[in-house]
Scaffold this motif. Structure first.
Motif, PDB file in Angstrom:
ATOM      1  N   HIS A  55      62.984  38.960  61.251  1.00  0.00           N
ATOM      2  CA  HIS A  55      62.331  38.735  62.930  1.00  0.00           C
ATOM      3  C   HIS A  55      60.754  37.488  62.551  1.00  0.00           C
ATOM      4  CE1 HIS A  55      58.906  41.159  63.526  1.00  0.00           C
ATOM      5  NE2 HIS A  55      59.233  42.236  63.137  1.00  0.00           N
ATOM      6  N   TYR A  56      61.020  36.650  63.069  1.00  0.00           N
ATOM      7  CA  TYR A  56      60.081  35.820  64.017  1.00  0.00           C
ATOM      8  C   TYR A  56      58.516  36.808  64.098  1.00  0.00           C
ATOM      9  CZ  TYR A  56      56.905  32.215  65.404  1.00  0.00           C
ATOM     10  OH  TYR A  56      55.576  31.335  65.535  1.00  0.00           O
ATOM     11  N   ILE A  57      57.706  35.906  63.831  1.00  0.00           N
ATOM     12  CA  ILE A  57      55.968  36.605  64.146  1.00  0.00           C
ATOM     13  C   ILE A  57      55.477  35.667  64.870  1.00  0.00           C
ATOM     14  CG2 ILE A  57      54.458  37.494  63.508  1.00  0.00           C
ATOM     15  CD1 ILE A  57      55.199  39.444  61.252  1.00  0.00           C
TER      16      ILE A  57
ATOM     17  N   GLY B 229      58.591  39.101  59.072  1.00  0.00           N
ATOM     18  CA  GLY B 229      58.354  39.892  58.962  1.00  0.00           C
ATOM     19  C   GLY B 229      60.018  41.005  58.826  1.00  0.00           C
ATOM     20  N   VAL B 230      59.698  42.403  58.539  1.00  0.00           N
ATOM     21  CA  VAL B 230      61.119  43.128  58.622  1.00  0.00           C
ATOM     22  C   VAL B 230      60.731  44.715  59.700  1.00  0.00           C
ATOM     23  CG1 VAL B 230      60.379  44.553  56.344  1.00  0.00           C
ATOM     24  CG2 VAL B 230      62.227  44.499  57.584  1.00  0.00           C
TER      25      VAL B 230
ATOM     26  N   THR C  96      60.518  38.437  52.912  1.00  0.00           N
ATOM     27  CA  THR C  96      60.562  37.536  54.568  1.00  0.00           C
ATOM     28  C   THR C  96      60.004  36.926  54.929  1.00  0.00           C
ATOM     29  OG1 THR C  96      58.883  39.045  54.167  1.00  0.00           O
ATOM     30  CG2 THR C  96      60.274  40.378  54.682  1.00  0.00           C
ATOM     31  N   THR C  97      59.136  36.277  54.365  1.00  0.00           N
ATOM     32  CA  THR C  97      58.413  34.393  53.901  1.00  0.00           C
ATOM     33  C   THR C  97      58.415  33.754  52.805  1.00  0.00           C
ATOM     34  OG1 THR C  97      57.287  35.146  55.912  1.00  0.00           O
ATOM     35  CG2 THR C  97      56.860  33.556  55.086  1.00  0.00           C
ATOM     36  N   PRO C  98      59.827  32.230  53.340  1.00  0.00           N
ATOM     37  CA  PRO C  98      59.920  31.868  51.281  1.00  0.00           C
ATOM     38  C   PRO C  98      58.710  31.363  51.415  1.00  0.00           C
ATOM     39  CG  PRO C  98      61.254  31.776  53.252  1.00  0.00           C
ATOM     40  CD  PRO C  98      60.864  32.557  54.141  1.00  0.00           C
TER      41      PRO C  98
ATOM     42  N   HIS D 156      70.717  46.512  56.346  1.00  0.00           N
ATOM     43  CA  HIS D 156      69.619  47.238  56.173  1.00  0.00           C
ATOM     44  C   HIS D 156      68.772  46.473  55.333  1.00  0.00           C
ATOM     45  CE1 HIS D 156      66.172  49.800  57.342  1.00  0.00           C
ATOM     46  NE2 HIS D 156      66.505  49.549  58.668  1.00  0.00           N
ATOM     47  N   LEU D 157      68.103  46.297  55.224  1.00  0.00           N
ATOM     48  CA  LEU D 157      66.678  45.110  54.123  1.00  0.00           C
ATOM     49  C   LEU D 157      66.036  45.903  53.760  1.00  0.00           C
ATOM     50  CD1 LEU D 157      66.412  41.788  55.998  1.00  0.00           C
ATOM     51  CD2 LEU D 157      68.096  42.274  54.005  1.00  0.00           C
ATOM     52  N   PHE D 158      65.588  47.593  54.388  1.00  0.00           N
ATOM     53  CA  PHE D 158      64.900  48.158  53.395  1.00  0.00           C
ATOM     54  C   PHE D 158      65.517  49.051  52.883  1.00  0.00           C
ATOM     55  CE2 PHE D 158      61.246  51.789  53.628  1.00  0.00           C
ATOM     56  CZ  PHE D 158      60.527  50.610  53.142  1.00  0.00           C
ATOM     57  N   PHE D 159      66.052  50.487  53.039  1.00  0.00           N
ATOM     58  CA  PHE D 159      67.018  51.374  52.927  1.00  0.00           C
ATOM     59  C   PHE D 159      68.265  51.393  52.437  1.00  0.00           C
ATOM     60  CE2 PHE D 159      64.691  53.464  56.967  1.00  0.00           C
ATOM     61  CZ  PHE D 159      63.866  53.829  56.138  1.00  0.00           C
TER      62      PHE D 159
END
Length: 472
Positions: free
Chosen positions: A78-80, A69-70, A59-61, A38-41
């Protein structure tokens, strides 16, 4: 913590997958049944004020052709949208702007003033492998910040409707150009901030305004680290490990209650196929009424919503519900009811009298026209089924007209997607692009926003009993 073996300039740290390991009933699992990160917690920000250091998830290199975004509940990238060349929406110069000359990330476990992951811009062109972004974080050095003002919808120019959040500006100390950059003064000597400022204000598009557009974002002047940190400490939200456990455990308990009290099919919900089955069903329903308990799905949903809607709204924002691999029926019930609640929390409502999704209106005193906790009393089984049936068309129409968009993502299998397993309704802001060749207009028309097989199990069952009619 362990380190990935790569070039000296490409060191990032891998972290343990703890969040989704806590409860398999509410987790995302890989094909080998192991919990995904989990990339946030799962990441500790370890923000050390004296050292100006922190852990940041990218998230965006740097110079990425696409923006990512996450999603908070699933913790996956995920792609935005895709970047394309646009002129300055503020008309301050004649330059064109597209890809970012910096990386975009966030402080894990920290929310900004808008309730989103706390954004950080990271300067340094270290070419980290994109495949590692979903399992690594980087250590950065903070040099300052700026206030980013967002116009969520329509035209905010000349109005007091901008929403503000603090965005940190950091450097990658492993990039030789920034090794000795530790202050805002040194940063300004290395980076053309005015150019960067215009990039930020333009690269994510503009707000649609009928046939026209309006600026959707503006950047205020840079502020020093000390001032930024003081603002950050006062107005940001950091989840401590104990708070995380409490929130996660509480939401898991609430989801289980929602399923057992409302969603799980009961004998009185099932279709009666004979007269004898109908008589048994009617008797059972009468017994439930005598106990002064809710009878049928819509009645149970009303009681639950009246009591727990505020808590469900909070849980939906942060904590993943269900596990598609453990119990698909339970997962899809929680998923569809989750987006039902989220839409109501984001300014929409389903009119059960007219069977149509509508925008909710707030009067001059801040009171909403439709209050789901009270007004759901008018919704029958058939109404809820209609709400779910109308959901794909409503979301598609909303995404065409509004900047705030909703989308169900399974594996983010878009050609530019992360291909991460998500299985979640995501929400994100996406502007309109004024490019000579805008790839996003084509991408959006081909994008699928809702689950294709519509796995909502209908609640309005018709009893087959030689023409007998059951009144709910």
């Amino acid at each position: 913590m362990s380190c990935a073996h790569r070039d000296d300039l490409e060191i990032a740290t891998i972290y343990e997958n703890k969040w989704f390991s806590a409860n398999r009933e509410h987790a995302i699992e890989a094909s080998d049944s192991r919990a995904v990160p989990h990339l946030f917690f799962d990441v500790d920000p370890q923000f050390v004020k004296s050292e100006r250091s922190a852990h940041v998830v990218i998230t965006t290199p740097y110079r990425s052709p696409h923006a990512y975004g996450v999603d908070l509940p699933s913790g996956q990238r995920h792609y935005i949208h895709s970047y394309c060349e646009q002129k300055d929406v503020w008309k301050k110069n004649g330059d064109v702007y597209s890809r970012p000359d910096f990386s975009i990330g966030y402080l894990p476990r920290v929310l900004d003033q808008l309730g989103d992951p706390h954004k950080v811009l990271v300067f340094g062109s270290v070419n980290r492998e994109v495949s590692l972004l979903d399992s690594n974080y980087i250590k950065v050095r903070m040099v300052g910040a700026y206030v980013e003002q967002v116009c969520m919808e329509g035209n905010c120019v000349g109005k007091n409707t901008w929403l503000s959040r603090l965005v940190f500006v950091a450097v990658d100390p492993l990039d030789r150009r920034f090794t000795d950059v530790a202050s805002l003064k040194a940063f300004k000597k290395t980076v053309d901030w005015e150019k960067v400022k215009s990039q930020i204000e333009n690269m994510d598009g503009r707000n649609p305004l009928g046939d026209f557009v309006s600026p959707g974002l503006r950047v205020r002047p840079l502020i020093g680290y000390a001032e930024a940190f003081a603002y950050f400490k006062k107005r940001s939200i950091y989840f401590t490990p104990s708070e995380l456990k409490r929130v996660q455990k509480g939401c898991h308990k609430l989801y289980e209650k929602f399923w057992s009290d409302v969603g799980e099919e009961r004998p009185e919900d099932r279709q009666a196929k004979t007269v004898d089955e109908l008589n048994v069903k009617l008797k059972l329903r009468e017994e439930i009424r005598l106990k002064k308990l809710p009878v049928g799905f819509s009645s149970r949903l009303r009681v639950f919503t009246e009591k727990y809607y505020p808590e469900m709204k909070t849980c939906e924002k942060f904590v993943y519900h269900g596990n598609i691999n453990q119990n698909p029926e339970k997962f899809w019930f929680l998923s569809f009811m989750g987006i039902f609640y989220r839409l109501h929390a984001n300014g929409y409502y389903f009119d059960c009298g007219r069977n149509i999704w509508e925008r909710n209106y707030v009067d001059e005193n801040g009171k909403a026209y439709y209050n789901i906790s009270k007004d759901i009393v008018g919704c029958s089984n058939k109404s809820i089924d209609m709400a779910m049936k109308a959901l794909p068309g409503f979301i598609k129409d909303n995404n065409t007209a509004m900047s705030r968009k909703f989308r169900f993502i399974d594996y983010d299998t878009h050609p530019f997607g992360t291909h991460r397993k998500i299985y979640q309704w995501t929400s994100y802001k996406l502007g309109k692009f004024e490019c000579t060749e805008d790839p996003n207009s084509v991408i959006q028309t081909k994008m699928i926003f809702s689950p294709e097989d519509m796995p909502w199990k209908e609640k309005d069952v018709k009893d087959k009993s030689q023409g007998a009619k059951l009144i709910y």
